[in-house]
Design a protein around this motif. Structure first.
Motif, PDB file in Angstrom:
ATOM      1  N   UNK A  99       0.797  -1.164   0.058  1.00 39.93           N
ATOM      2  CA  UNK A  99       0.078   0.056  -0.169  1.00 39.93           C
ATOM      3  C   UNK A  99       0.878   1.301   0.006  1.00 39.93           C
ATOM      4  N   UNK A 100       1.936   1.223   0.884  1.00 40.07           N
ATOM      5  CA  UNK A 100       2.825   2.412   0.819  1.00 40.07           C
ATOM      6  C   UNK A 100       3.398   2.527  -0.567  1.00 40.07           C
ATOM      7  N   UNK A 101       4.015   1.682  -1.430  1.00 38.76           N
ATOM      8  CA  UNK A 101       4.520   1.892  -2.335  1.00 38.76           C
ATOM      9  C   UNK A 101       3.270   2.110  -3.581  1.00 38.76           C
ATOM     10  N   UNK A 102       2.311   1.605  -3.625  1.00 40.95           N
ATOM     11  CA  UNK A 102       1.224   2.125  -4.366  1.00 40.95           C
ATOM     12  C   UNK A 102       0.961   3.569  -4.376  1.00 40.95           C
ATOM     13  N   UNK A 103       0.974   3.984  -3.136  1.00 39.20           N
ATOM     14  CA  UNK A 103       0.690   5.235  -2.552  1.00 39.20           C
ATOM     15  C   UNK A 103       1.683   6.363  -3.496  1.00 39.20           C
ATOM     16  N   UNK A 104       2.955   5.771  -3.265  1.00 41.14           N
ATOM     17  CA  UNK A 104       3.932   6.647  -3.902  1.00 41.14           C
ATOM     18  C   UNK A 104       3.808   6.588  -5.389  1.00 41.14           C
ATOM     19  N   UNK A 105       3.388   5.548  -5.961  1.00 42.61           N
ATOM     20  CA  UNK A 105       3.301   5.624  -7.632  1.00 42.61           C
ATOM     21  C   UNK A 105       2.161   6.420  -7.752  1.00 42.61           C
ATOM     22  N   UNK A 106       1.081   6.547  -7.151  1.00 41.75           N
ATOM     23  CA  UNK A 106      -0.074   7.303  -7.369  1.00 41.75           C
ATOM     24  C   UNK A 106       0.225   8.737  -7.198  1.00 41.75           C
ATOM     25  N   UNK A 107       1.244   9.141  -6.244  1.00 42.41           N
ATOM     26  CA  UNK A 107       1.547  10.540  -6.115  1.00 42.41           C
ATOM     27  C   UNK A 107       2.399  10.816  -7.206  1.00 42.41           C
ATOM     28  N   UNK A 108       3.308  10.151  -7.631  1.00 42.69           N
ATOM     29  CA  UNK A 108       4.108  10.340  -8.956  1.00 42.69           C
ATOM     30  C   UNK A 108       3.627  10.590 -10.040  1.00 42.69           C
ATOM     31  N   UNK A 109       2.306   9.628 -10.317  1.00 47.79           N
ATOM     32  CA  UNK A 109       1.631   9.790 -11.384  1.00 47.79           C
ATOM     33  C   UNK A 109       0.908  11.057 -11.497  1.00 47.79           C
ATOM     34  N   UNK A 110       0.246  11.619 -10.476  1.00 41.61           N
ATOM     35  CA  UNK A 110      -0.192  12.783 -10.144  1.00 41.61           C
ATOM     36  C   UNK A 110       0.745  14.262 -10.484  1.00 41.61           C
ATOM     37  N   UNK A 111       1.981  13.893 -10.108  1.00 39.13           N
ATOM     38  CA  UNK A 111       2.968  15.129 -10.196  1.00 39.13           C
ATOM     39  C   UNK A 111       3.303  15.079 -11.743  1.00 39.13           C
ATOM     40  N   UNK A 112       3.339  13.919 -12.379  1.00 42.74           N
ATOM     41  CA  UNK A 112       3.551  14.258 -13.932  1.00 42.74           C
ATOM     42  C   UNK A 112       2.393  14.828 -14.602  1.00 42.74           C
ATOM     43  N   UNK A 113       1.193  14.494 -14.306  1.00 43.36           N
ATOM     44  CA  UNK A 113       0.001  15.139 -15.071  1.00 43.36           C
ATOM     45  C   UNK A 113       0.041  16.681 -14.964  1.00 43.36           C
TER      46      UNK A 113
END
Length: 113
Positions: A99-113
């Protein structure tokens, strides 16, 4: 955004983690983890990264399905020798890590948008 690991790197790390703890640790399937390469490996395509992660999820589902309920409350030793008070505790720990790393990936995706 100051993100230390790309989504691809997080995917490689989760692939190794799931294969190590569920594949090798529960199924005894012979998987050998190279944790350092999860953070340094380069040149893999997006399709290969996704495919490998999907395979690791399949291994995880198989491992969870193979757990004998009598073992769930017994102490558990991971493939790298770490001791846990119970297999149930270890599985909860792994779910939290995922869950921690899925949250990090989600945050990273939001940053690139």
């Amino acid at each position: 955004c100051g993100i230390p690991n790309s989504i691809g790197t997080l995917s490689r790390h989760l692939t190794g983690n799931l294969n190590h703890y569920f594949g090798a640790g529960i199924l005894n399937n012979g998987y050998v983890r190279d944790r350092d390469s999860e953070f340094t490996e380069a040149g893999l395509s997006k399709a290969e990264t996704i495919s490998d992660l999907r395979d690791a999820v399949r291994v995880t589902k198989e491992a969870v399905g193979a757990i004998d309920e009598a073992r769930i409350d017994e102490p558990h030793r991971s493939p790298c020798g770490q001791e846990y008070e119970s297999l149930a505790y270890h599985i909860i720990r792994l779910a939290t890590h995922l869950a921690l790393h899925c949250g990090q990936a989600d945050y990273a995706q939001r940053c690139v948008r």
